[in-house]
Motif scaffolding. Sequence first.
Motif, PDB file in Angstrom:
ATOM      1  N   THR A 157      62.939  66.269 -36.276  1.00 40.24           N
ATOM      2  CA  THR A 157      63.552  67.456 -36.855  1.00 40.24           C
ATOM      3  C   THR A 157      65.062  67.432 -36.624  1.00 40.24           C
ATOM      4  OG1 THR A 157      63.038  68.635 -34.798  1.00 40.24           O
ATOM      5  CG2 THR A 157      61.510  68.901 -36.642  1.00 40.24           C
ATOM      6  N   MET A 158      65.786  68.239 -37.391  1.00 40.44           N
ATOM      7  CA  MET A 158      67.238  68.285 -37.277  1.00 40.44           C
ATOM      8  C   MET A 158      67.686  69.012 -36.003  1.00 40.44           C
ATOM      9  SD  MET A 158      69.320  66.863 -39.360  1.00 40.44           S
ATOM     10  CE  MET A 158      69.081  65.839 -40.817  1.00 40.44           C
ATOM     11  N   PRO A 159      68.737  68.512 -35.355  1.00 44.75           N
ATOM     12  CA  PRO A 159      69.276  69.215 -34.192  1.00 44.75           C
ATOM     13  C   PRO A 159      70.160  70.388 -34.627  1.00 44.75           C
ATOM     14  CG  PRO A 159      70.641  67.319 -34.662  1.00 44.75           C
ATOM     15  CD  PRO A 159      69.498  67.281 -35.663  1.00 44.75           C
ATOM     16  N   SER A 160      70.317  71.353 -33.729  1.00 41.62           N
ATOM     17  CA  SER A 160      71.310  72.405 -33.934  1.00 41.62           C
ATOM     18  C   SER A 160      72.699  71.852 -33.625  1.00 41.62           C
ATOM     19  CB  SER A 160      71.020  73.581 -32.999  1.00 41.62           C
ATOM     20  OG  SER A 160      71.161  73.164 -31.639  1.00 41.62           O
ATOM     21  N   HIS A 161      73.743  72.627 -33.965  1.00 35.10           N
ATOM     22  CA  HIS A 161      75.103  72.220 -33.601  1.00 35.10           C
ATOM     23  C   HIS A 161      75.234  72.077 -32.088  1.00 35.10           C
ATOM     24  CE1 HIS A 161      77.217  72.316 -37.480  1.00 35.10           C
ATOM     25  NE2 HIS A 161      76.415  73.321 -37.805  1.00 35.10           N
ATOM     26  N   PHE A 237      56.622  69.131 -33.133  1.00 37.58           N
ATOM     27  CA  PHE A 237      58.054  68.939 -32.949  1.00 37.58           C
ATOM     28  C   PHE A 237      58.746  70.259 -32.616  1.00 37.58           C
ATOM     29  CE2 PHE A 237      57.033  65.426 -35.881  1.00 37.58           C
ATOM     30  CZ  PHE A 237      57.609  64.366 -35.207  1.00 37.58           C
ATOM     31  N   PRO A 238      59.670  70.266 -31.650  1.00 35.13           N
ATOM     32  CA  PRO A 238      60.513  71.441 -31.459  1.00 35.13           C
ATOM     33  C   PRO A 238      61.360  71.695 -32.709  1.00 35.13           C
ATOM     34  CG  PRO A 238      60.694  69.927 -29.595  1.00 35.13           C
ATOM     35  CD  PRO A 238      59.960  69.200 -30.686  1.00 35.13           C
ATOM     36  N   VAL A 239      61.572  72.960 -33.033  1.00 37.79           N
ATOM     37  CA  VAL A 239      62.415  73.349 -34.164  1.00 37.79           C
ATOM     38  C   VAL A 239      63.727  73.897 -33.621  1.00 37.79           C
ATOM     39  CG1 VAL A 239      62.661  74.906 -36.142  1.00 37.79           C
ATOM     40  CG2 VAL A 239      60.458  73.801 -35.677  1.00 37.79           C
ATOM     41  N   TYR A 240      64.840  73.351 -34.119  1.00 43.78           N
ATOM     42  CA  TYR A 240      66.165  73.734 -33.638  1.00 43.78           C
ATOM     43  C   TYR A 240      67.024  74.401 -34.701  1.00 43.78           C
ATOM     44  CZ  TYR A 240      64.838  70.670 -29.791  1.00 43.78           C
ATOM     45  OH  TYR A 240      64.176  70.096 -28.743  1.00 43.78           O
ATOM     46  N   VAL A 241      66.642  74.263 -35.988  1.00 41.99           N
ATOM     47  CA  VAL A 241      67.412  74.867 -37.074  1.00 41.99           C
ATOM     48  C   VAL A 241      66.454  75.589 -38.015  1.00 41.99           C
ATOM     49  CG1 VAL A 241      69.199  73.066 -36.969  1.00 41.99           C
ATOM     50  CG2 VAL A 241      67.297  72.835 -38.591  1.00 41.99           C
ATOM     51  N   LYS A 242      66.984  76.531 -38.768  1.00 42.63           N
ATOM     52  CA  LYS A 242      66.174  77.225 -39.766  1.00 42.63           C
ATOM     53  C   LYS A 242      65.646  76.221 -40.788  1.00 42.63           C
ATOM     54  CE  LYS A 242      66.320  81.020 -43.110  1.00 42.63           C
ATOM     55  NZ  LYS A 242      67.147  82.079 -43.740  1.00 42.63           N
ATOM     56  N   GLY A 243      64.347  76.251 -41.015  1.00 42.24           N
ATOM     57  CA  GLY A 243      63.728  75.316 -41.949  1.00 42.24           C
ATOM     58  C   GLY A 243      63.252  74.030 -41.316  1.00 42.24           C
ATOM     59  N   ALA A 244      63.585  73.787 -40.061  1.00 34.95           N
ATOM     60  CA  ALA A 244      63.140  72.626 -39.263  1.00 34.95           C
ATOM     61  C   ALA A 244      63.860  71.328 -39.631  1.00 34.95           C
ATOM     62  CB  ALA A 244      61.623  72.417 -39.345  1.00 34.95           C
ATOM     63  N   GLY A 245      63.928  70.990 -40.935  1.00 40.00           N
ATOM     64  CA  GLY A 245      64.613  69.758 -41.334  1.00 40.00           C
ATOM     65  C   GLY A 245      63.881  68.502 -40.902  1.00 40.00           C
TER      66      GLY A 245
END
Length: 414
Positions: A157-161, A237-245
Motif C-alpha cells: 500500500t502507499m505510504p503517507s507523507h 496490509f496497513p492502510v496509511y492513505v485514503k483509498g489505500a493505494g
Amino acid sequence: MAKTLIKIDINQSPYENENIHNRWHPDIPMAVSVKPGDDFIVECYEWTGGQIQNNDSAEDVRDVDLTKVHFLSGPIEVEGAEPGDLLEVDIMDIGTLAESQWGFNGFFSKENGGGFLTEHYPEAQKSIWDFNGIYTKSRHIPGVEFAGIIHPGLIGTMPSHEMLKEWNDREKELYDTDPNRVPGLVNLPFAKTAHMGKLQGSEKESAAATAARTVPPRENGGNCDIKDLTKGAKIYFPVYVKGAGLSVGDLHFSQGDGEITFCGAIEMAGWIHLRVNLVKNGMEKYAIKNPIFKPSPLTPNYNDYLIFEGVSVDEQGKQHYLDVQVAYRQAVLNAIEYLKKFGYSGAQAYSLLGCAPIQAHISGVVDVPNACATLWLPTEIFDFDINPGANKPEKNPKDISDLPLAINPPQIKS
C-alpha cells in the motif's frame, strides 16, 4: 468473470503506461478504483520492464538500469479505506501471459546491485526458464524440473507523507555511514528515472525528488519476496492513505526462500486476480505495524529433502554472535559445494537454489555464539539421485550447459 482493470503491452515501454509506477509516493494518483468485496485482475510487467532478453548472454543483466525498478501496476483505490484500517487482499489466482512463456534468474555484478554471495559470484550471469503449465525447466541448468509457486514478489500500500519522510530519513542515515560502499547500502530517491503514473509536470518533478525506491520491504509491505503468497493466500496490509493505494508487480514463477541471488526468483510478466475487503480500524485493534498473511492451502507436494546446516562462522573462520545472515549464507554455500560434486558448476547451483522451492529455516538463535540456519532442498526436483551414496550422473551438467556470462564490454550509459 473478473474484469481486467490494468492491462499492459510487453512490447511497449512501461513509461508509456499511466497505470504503472516505479516509486512509492502518496501523491501518485490512483490508477483505478474498486469497492470492498470486488475482485479484479491486473496485468504486470516483469520487474525490469523488459530490460532482460531470452538469450544466452548475461550482458543485459550486467548492464541493467536498476534505478528504473520495480514497475508496479496501480495504485488501486479501495473506496472507503482510511488510514488505520487494514486492507484485506485475497490472491484468487495468478498466472503467466500467453505471449511470454518464459522467465529469467540472474546474478547482478558486484558493481551493479550485487547479491547474497556477491563476493563469491561477482560477475553477472543468468539462467532462462521455460514454462510448461505449472512446471518449469532451464536449458542452462540440466537435470531439474519442478512446479512453480507463482507469487508477487512485491505488493503493498502507499505510504503517507509522514511515513515517506521516516523512510527517507532513516535510510539516508544508514547511507551516510558508508556512502561509497559497493554494492551500496541503500537506494536513495532518484528522480531522473522515476515513473509516477498519472502524475505529470511540476508536481511530478517535486514528488519524484523524494519518492521512495521500491527495492526493500517496509511497513507497507513492498518487496518482501515471500514465495508463499501464492493463489489462495490472504494478506492484511496497513492502510496509511485514503483509498489505500494498493500496488503489485515483480511476479515470480518460482523462488527459493531468501531470493538469494537478488535477481533471485524466476522473474516473469503475468497477471494476478485479487479480491479486496476492509477491516475498519484494524491497525489499532490488532496492533498491526507490518503486514500479516495466511498462507495458501496450495503448495508443491515435496516429501523428501536434503537439509544443509550453517552456523555463525563465516568463510574466513571468523566467529559471529548469533548472526542468522552469516549462518544462512553458510548453509547456502554448503549446499552449493554439495551440488558441485554432482557435476553442477557453482553458478548453476547458486541459480538453482534461488529458483527452486527451497525452504529456509532459522533453526536456533539461543545457543551462543552460533545461530543455526538450515536450507531444505527438495530432492524430487532432480531427474537423478542426489542423496549421499548415490552415483554421479553420467553426463556432467556443467559440461552440457553452464550459465551464460557477459562477454562484450559494458554499454556506456549517458
